[in-house]
Design an enzyme around this catalytic site. Structure first.
Site, PDB file in Angstrom:
ATOM      1  N   ASP A  24     -30.077 -38.152   4.701  1.00 57.03           N
ATOM      2  CA  ASP A  24     -29.756 -37.142   3.699  1.00 57.03           C
ATOM      3  C   ASP A  24     -30.822 -37.008   2.622  1.00 57.03           C
ATOM      4  O   ASP A  24     -30.529 -36.593   1.499  1.00 57.03           O
ATOM      5  CB  ASP A  24     -28.393 -37.481   3.062  1.00 57.03           C
ATOM      6  CG  ASP A  24     -27.779 -36.307   2.325  1.00 57.03           C
ATOM      7  OD1 ASP A  24     -28.105 -35.156   2.672  1.00 57.03           O
ATOM      8  OD2 ASP A  24     -26.971 -36.531   1.406  1.00 57.03           O
ATOM      9  N   CYS A  68     -11.712 -29.236  18.618  1.00 51.84           N
ATOM     10  CA  CYS A  68     -10.853 -28.732  17.549  1.00 51.84           C
ATOM     11  C   CYS A  68      -9.737 -27.846  18.112  1.00 51.84           C
ATOM     12  O   CYS A  68      -8.663 -27.760  17.532  1.00 51.84           O
ATOM     13  CB  CYS A  68     -11.668 -27.940  16.532  1.00 51.84           C
ATOM     14  SG  CYS A  68     -12.730 -28.963  15.483  1.00 51.84           S
ATOM     15  N   CYS A  98      -8.523 -25.826   2.734  1.00 54.62           N
ATOM     16  CA  CYS A  98      -9.637 -25.530   1.818  1.00 54.62           C
ATOM     17  C   CYS A  98      -9.120 -24.686   0.652  1.00 54.62           C
ATOM     18  O   CYS A  98      -8.668 -23.565   0.845  1.00 54.62           O
ATOM     19  CB  CYS A  98     -10.751 -24.790   2.550  1.00 54.62           C
ATOM     20  SG  CYS A  98     -12.178 -24.425   1.479  1.00 54.62           S
ATOM     21  N   CYS A 117     -17.451 -23.591  -2.298  1.00 54.74           N
ATOM     22  CA  CYS A 117     -17.001 -24.943  -1.976  1.00 54.74           C
ATOM     23  C   CYS A 117     -16.735 -25.741  -3.247  1.00 54.74           C
ATOM     24  O   CYS A 117     -17.586 -25.819  -4.141  1.00 54.74           O
ATOM     25  CB  CYS A 117     -18.044 -25.640  -1.120  1.00 54.74           C
ATOM     26  SG  CYS A 117     -17.643 -27.354  -0.719  1.00 54.74           S
ATOM     27  N   CYS A 122     -14.663 -33.133  -3.041  1.00 53.12           N
ATOM     28  CA  CYS A 122     -13.408 -32.628  -2.482  1.00 53.12           C
ATOM     29  C   CYS A 122     -13.263 -33.172  -1.065  1.00 53.12           C
ATOM     30  O   CYS A 122     -14.198 -33.082  -0.267  1.00 53.12           O
ATOM     31  CB  CYS A 122     -13.404 -31.104  -2.456  1.00 53.12           C
ATOM     32  SG  CYS A 122     -11.907 -30.384  -1.741  1.00 53.12           S
ATOM     33  N   CYS A 152     -10.688 -30.963   3.312  1.00 53.50           N
ATOM     34  CA  CYS A 152     -10.943 -30.599   4.710  1.00 53.50           C
ATOM     35  C   CYS A 152     -11.027 -31.840   5.595  1.00 53.50           C
ATOM     36  O   CYS A 152     -10.942 -31.749   6.821  1.00 53.50           O
ATOM     37  CB  CYS A 152     -12.201 -29.744   4.837  1.00 53.50           C
ATOM     38  SG  CYS A 152     -13.740 -30.594   4.450  1.00 53.50           S
TER      39      CYS A 152
END
Length: 310
Positions: free
Chosen positions: A132, A187, A197, A213, A240, A243
């Site tokens: 990252d 999924c 969301c 977001c 958050c 999700c």
């Protein structure tokens, strides 16, 4: 040529939950085209670094000349302890120490284990470890390495393990005997993450809307919180997880035993009153070596202050 079996065994010994290998090739044209369109449309919002080094991001051979293999690994951060539901919440990935430091140290140790000669003899510019902090499409390479699939929530989902994982990569100038294959997404018709969301940053539209977001608003956004974010943040003051917590695959997640990812006791004991009275000195002590420092003291106080203005 390196043994993929040996590489995966060493990854397991170092605590990585999953490990896979992919050939270092340019990103598939469909993905590259979608990424360029996403950037051209300004969907990175204030994360301007996402628009830098696009060509290197889409072709790992430009980022690390001579790379032949990309190893992807995943380290679980599923929490063993969490902040009480009645108090202000911080995204669980940030409860422990900063994952960037932990992952870079672990990836370097991993590289030393699997290389035919010491890393010092090969050179840091030839073998590179990333987490990252570089123009690398981490989730893309994790899927190419067969770790999992990118779900509707835009997170990597590992089958029967979930999506609470830090991802890292080792770029090698060697080939391996067996490369992994991508797996099909699972999924299906599930849309729980879309329903969960709070700002509809994710939806049936596959384009991720960064500025909507809540995690972006509470961490990356350096200005005023959007009115939508203030209404949607609930008890959250950093990040958050909705999700993630709504995803059925995360019911399989196993809490991490990594000592450095365990939350400080004083963090778990924070009350709403403590947060509203937080001083910069307390902030520095509480979040020393933490990813929460990315939002800075002023940003965290902005988020906390929004609780009084709702």
């Amino acid at each position: 040529m390196l043994s993929s079996y040996v590489i995966k065994q060493e990854a397991k010994l170092l605590g990585f939950f999953a490990c896979g290998m992919a050939k270092a090739l340019p990103v598939e044209e469909k993905v590259a085209k979608a990424y360029r369109k996403w950037i051209d449309s300004g969907n990175e919002a204030g994360m301007l670094y996402m628009a830098n080094n696009v060509e290197k991001r889409l072709d790992p051979r430009l980022l690390v000349p001579g790379v032949k293999t990309i190893i992807s690994v995943a380290l679980s951060y599923a929490p063993s302890k969490t902040i009480p539901d009645t108090e202000y919440q911080i995204s669980v990935y940030a409860l422990g120490q900063d994952y960037h430091t932990l992952m870079k140290e672990r990836l370097r140790a991993f590289a030393e284990k699997i290389l035919p000669v010491p890393l010092s003899e090969i050179g840091d510019n030839v073998v590179r470890c990333f987490c990252d902090t570089a123009p690398v499409l981490e989730r893309y390479w994790a899927t190419k390495a067969g770790l999992g699939w990118i779900g509707k929530n835009h997170q990597l989902i590992i089958p029967h393990a979930g999506s609470m994982f830090f991802l890292g990569e080792v770029f090698l100038p060697f080939e391996v005997d067996i490369y992994d294959e991508p797996i099909e997404g699972r999924c299906g018709k599930c849309h729980r993450c879309l329903d969960a969301c709070p700002t509809k940053a994710i939806s049936e539209d596959p384009v991720f809307k960064s500025d909507k977001c809540l995690s972006y608003q509470l961490i990356e956004n350096r200005g005023e919180l959007s009115s939508e974010a203030k209404e949607a943040m609930g008890n959250t003051i950093y990040g958050c997880d909705r999700c993630l917590t709504s995803c059925p695959w995360n019911r399989f997640s196993i809490p991490t035993t990594e000592p450095k990812l365990q939350p400080k006791p004083e963090l778990l004991m924070m009350t709403k009153e403590d947060w509203h009275n937080l001083t910069v000195e307390e902030y520095r002590k509480l979040f020393k070596g933490s990813a929460v420092k990315r939002v800075k003291f002023e940003g965290l106080k902005r988020n906390i202050a929004a609780k009084n203005n709702k």
